[in-house]
Design a protein around this motif. Structure first.
Motif, PDB file in Angstrom:
ATOM      1  N   PRO A   1      45.735  37.926  56.824  1.00 37.66           N
ATOM      2  CA  PRO A   1      44.592  38.291  57.660  1.00 37.66           C
ATOM      3  C   PRO A   1      43.293  38.172  56.872  1.00 37.66           C
ATOM      4  CG  PRO A   1      45.681  40.257  56.869  1.00 37.66           C
ATOM      5  CD  PRO A   1      46.479  39.093  56.366  1.00 37.66           C
ATOM      6  N   PRO A   2      42.159  38.203  57.560  1.00 34.99           N
ATOM      7  CA  PRO A   2      40.892  38.222  56.821  1.00 34.99           C
ATOM      8  C   PRO A   2      40.817  39.485  55.964  1.00 34.99           C
ATOM      9  CG  PRO A   2      40.549  38.744  59.142  1.00 34.99           C
ATOM     10  CD  PRO A   2      41.961  38.277  59.006  1.00 34.99           C
ATOM     11  N   TYR A   3      40.496  39.325  54.670  1.00 41.48           N
ATOM     12  CA  TYR A   3      40.415  40.516  53.825  1.00 41.48           C
ATOM     13  C   TYR A   3      39.193  40.507  52.897  1.00 41.48           C
ATOM     14  CZ  TYR A   3      43.087  37.508  50.529  1.00 41.48           C
ATOM     15  OH  TYR A   3      43.543  36.481  49.719  1.00 41.48           O
TER      16      TYR A   3
ATOM     17  N   GLY B   1      43.881  41.662  44.576  1.00 42.28           N
ATOM     18  CA  GLY B   1      44.374  42.624  43.613  1.00 42.28           C
ATOM     19  C   GLY B   1      43.738  43.996  43.767  1.00 42.28           C
ATOM     20  N   ARG B   2      42.441  44.019  44.022  1.00 37.94           N
ATOM     21  CA  ARG B   2      41.754  45.316  44.115  1.00 37.94           C
ATOM     22  C   ARG B   2      42.087  46.054  45.414  1.00 37.94           C
ATOM     23  NH1 ARG B   2      38.044  41.384  45.061  1.00 37.94           N
ATOM     24  NH2 ARG B   2      36.917  41.404  47.043  1.00 37.94           N
ATOM     25  N   GLN B   3      42.618  45.360  46.402  1.00 34.62           N
ATOM     26  CA  GLN B   3      42.964  46.001  47.666  1.00 34.62           C
ATOM     27  C   GLN B   3      44.456  46.301  47.785  1.00 34.62           C
ATOM     28  OE1 GLN B   3      41.403  42.644  49.737  1.00 34.62           O
ATOM     29  NE2 GLN B   3      39.708  43.780  50.647  1.00 34.62           N
ATOM     30  N   ALA B   4      45.228  45.914  46.783  1.00 31.74           N
ATOM     31  CA  ALA B   4      46.681  45.973  46.896  1.00 31.74           C
ATOM     32  C   ALA B   4      47.190  47.403  47.054  1.00 31.74           C
ATOM     33  CB  ALA B   4      47.326  45.316  45.681  1.00 31.74           C
TER      34      ALA B   4
ATOM     35  N   VAL C   1      54.087  46.090  45.550  1.00 35.39           N
ATOM     36  CA  VAL C   1      53.040  45.101  45.291  1.00 35.39           C
ATOM     37  C   VAL C   1      53.611  44.007  44.398  1.00 35.39           C
ATOM     38  CG1 VAL C   1      50.764  44.703  44.265  1.00 35.39           C
ATOM     39  CG2 VAL C   1      51.220  46.831  45.505  1.00 35.39           C
ATOM     40  N   THR C   2      53.375  42.767  44.757  1.00 37.06           N
ATOM     41  CA  THR C   2      53.821  41.636  43.945  1.00 37.06           C
ATOM     42  C   THR C   2      52.616  40.781  43.584  1.00 37.06           C
ATOM     43  OG1 THR C   2      54.271  40.260  45.880  1.00 37.06           O
ATOM     44  CG2 THR C   2      56.073  41.610  45.062  1.00 37.06           C
ATOM     45  N   ARG C   3      52.631  40.256  42.387  1.00 33.79           N
ATOM     46  CA  ARG C   3      51.505  39.446  41.911  1.00 33.79           C
ATOM     47  C   ARG C   3      52.015  38.173  41.242  1.00 33.79           C
ATOM     48  NH1 ARG C   3      49.816  44.799  40.769  1.00 33.79           N
ATOM     49  NH2 ARG C   3      47.831  45.350  41.773  1.00 33.79           N
ATOM     50  N   SER C   4      51.180  37.142  41.268  1.00 35.49           N
ATOM     51  CA  SER C   4      51.510  35.880  40.610  1.00 35.49           C
ATOM     52  C   SER C   4      50.294  35.377  39.852  1.00 35.49           C
ATOM     53  CB  SER C   4      51.941  34.827  41.630  1.00 35.49           C
ATOM     54  OG  SER C   4      51.998  33.537  41.043  1.00 35.49           O
ATOM     55  N   ASP C   5      50.434  35.261  38.540  1.00 36.57           N
ATOM     56  CA  ASP C   5      49.352  34.674  37.750  1.00 36.57           C
ATOM     57  C   ASP C   5      49.227  33.184  38.039  1.00 36.57           C
ATOM     58  OD1 ASP C   5      48.780  37.116  36.551  1.00 36.57           O
ATOM     59  OD2 ASP C   5      50.168  36.759  34.876  1.00 36.57           O
TER      60      ASP C   5
END
Length: 270
Positions: free
Chosen positions: A176-178, A233-236, A252-256
């Motif tokens: 969605p728009p974020y 990242g700041r909204q996760a 929460v999952t992240r990918s560099d």
């Protein structure tokens, strides 16, 4: 049929694109030449590109996970970072389909349908449904998904979906728009000037639409079904808290590699 362009003319085109700030000028020149039907057509496309029009809007397609996704002017261009969410969704959908049935997949705020198309390609088969509020996006999504058996609806989030989907969705994906409203002016001109505001503006903190997606998701998910939301990242953490408040188990999952962040919520009962 594409136009014929001499080496000297191609070099001049590359130099012009590079001077306009196009980092991959050689690649862009090749794509524009291939897409142009006449020399005049090529000249017009180059003028628009130099003026800042997204390349994808000019050539009529964007590359996403190795696929050509049809796009048109005014439609959000799929971003490489969304490939991270698709890869996670594909793994979860395969688990859901371990009993041999086609997984039920829902793509909200689908835009051109790029994520849904990539999921279909990854899974081989799926009962895919997608929805978007923007008529131009819906047109593109239908071009991309309908030939593959996907169903595309025009309307606000869950509103246009068939009631028969309630409680049956194995994997719900949403980009969605974020972008916070106050940060829209910081976006690159290609996005700010040529993509629809409805696909970018997420309200004061960027989470207005995210919260609406999350709030109704449990009613549409099957027991054990998953919601995957792309965010920043700041909204996760705020997004994860919204999922948890609805009863979903959130992570929460992240990918560099993709410079991407997604929040995954799972409905109990699977």
């Amino acid at each position: 049929m594409s136009v014929s362009c001499s080496p000297s003319a191609t070099s001049a085109l590359v130099a012009r694109l590079r001077a306009a700030g196009c980092v991959f000028a050689e690649d862009e020149a090749e794509l524009l030449i291939a897409a142009a039907r006449t020399p005049d057509d090529l000249d017009a496309m180059v003028e628009l590109r130099v003026a800042g029009r997204p390349l994808e809007h000019l050539v009529g397609w964007a590359e996403f996970l190795g696929l050509r996704v049809a796009v048109e002017p005014g439609v959000f261009v799929p971003r490489p970072r969304s490939e991270f969410l698709v890869e996670q969704a594909a793994c979860l959908a395969r688990t859901a389909a371990a009993d041999g049935r086609a997984p039920v997949v829902l793509d909200l705020c689908c835009g051109s349908g790029a994520m849904g198309l990539a999921l279909l390609a990854a899974l081989g088969t799926a009962d895919l449904h997608a929805a978007d509020l923007d008529p131009a996006a819906v047109r593109c999504a239908r071009r991309n998904l309908t030939p593959r058996g996907g169903h595309v609806y025009e309307g606000d989030l869950y509103e246009p979906l068939p009631a028969a989907l309630r409680g049956r969705v194995d994997v719900l994906i949403a980009s969605p728009p974020y972008v916070p409203s106050g940060s829209l002016g910081l976006l690159p001109p290609e996005a700010r000037l040529h993509e629809p505001l409805v696909a970018l503006d997420g309200g004061p903190d960027g989470l207005d639409v995210v919260r609406r997606v999350v709030a109704e998701a449990p009613g549409w998910l099957a027991p054990g079904g998953h919601l995957l939301v792309e965010t920043s990242g700041r909204q996760a953490e705020a997004t994860a808290a919204a999922l948890a408040a609805t009863g979903l188990a959130a992570r929460v999952t992240r990918s560099d590699e993709f410079d991407a962040t997604a929040v995954v919520g799972t409905k109990p009962g699977g």
